[in-house]
Motif scaffolding. Sequence first.
Motif, short mmCIF file in Angstrom:
data_model
loop_
_atom_site.label_atom_id
_atom_site.label_comp_id
_atom_site.label_asym_id
_atom_site.label_seq_id
_atom_site.Cartn_x
_atom_site.Cartn_y
_atom_site.Cartn_z
N SER A 162 0.82 -1.21 0.00
CA SER A 162 0.00 0.00 0.00
C SER A 162 0.85 1.26 0.00
O SER A 162 0.48 2.28 -0.60
N LEU A 163 2.01 1.20 0.65
CA LEU A 163 2.90 2.36 0.68
C LEU A 163 3.32 2.78 -0.72
O LEU A 163 3.49 3.98 -0.99
N LEU A 164 3.48 1.82 -1.61
CA LEU A 164 3.94 2.12 -2.97
C LEU A 164 3.00 3.05 -3.72
O LEU A 164 3.39 3.67 -4.71
N ARG A 165 1.75 3.15 -3.27
CA ARG A 165 0.82 4.10 -3.89
C ARG A 165 1.18 5.54 -3.57
O ARG A 165 0.75 6.47 -4.27
N HIS A 166 1.92 5.73 -2.49
CA HIS A 166 2.13 7.07 -1.96
C HIS A 166 3.57 7.54 -1.98
O HIS A 166 3.82 8.76 -1.95
#
Length: 264
Positions: free
Chosen positions: A51-55
Amino acid sequence: MRLTIVGCAGSMSSPDSASSCYLVQADGPDGAGGTRTWSILLDLGSGAFGSLLRHLDPAELDAVVLSHLHADHVVDITGLDVYRRYNPAGALGPVLVLGPPGTDARVAGLTMEEDLSALDSAFTFAEHVPGQVVEVGPLRVEAFPVEHPVPAFALRVTGPSQDGTRDVVLTYSGDTDACDALVEAARDADLFLCESAFQEDRDTVRGIHLTGLRAGTIATAAGARCVVLTHLPPWNDPAVVHAEATATYAGPLELATPNATWSL
């Protein structure tokens, strides 16, 4: 200072969210006469790395600050280890990991490294010291020991407001029951990101988690200006927890949701 919810599920990931992970960012001097965005993570729980990779490109991460070492707050640091050590562009070098005593051994166990020095290419470890402020660019982090079955800390992050006119405070409870140290950590916070994993009349054991009602009581005692409830297990009804908190806290109150952002 900006907060982005990467994951907000409690005790395990949920159909809609990774476990605890919160991205805090602020713009500040880059040390070379310019400015840049500084980024820290508060916890890195199960499912959160993806999920971090989205941000954020994890290559741009400046620090990981762990509230405690339960799996739902730390286990996806294994993904960060692989990303930094084996990046196709070349090893990215160590990033600061600030956590409770034993964090290095815990991460070594998760990555199945028998030699702690093998982690040196990905991480630089440092322990929380209550009363000591750790500076990461324009962000200042202070840890407060709180009440949980393992060593655990509430995290108070101070940084520049979005308009640059003052300092603002974000407090993250980590996992804790009600205690005096949590009140101090949240004192006059502009945003209090507070766990509320338990529900009144259902979860009666003490010393582990807050209910919505107890979270609201803490926020009121601390004079927090805004509350965001987080760390809700998949079996909780968010409306119940929200209603409990509004019974003891009269200020602005929201529920954390994945990808939500707040500017302070």
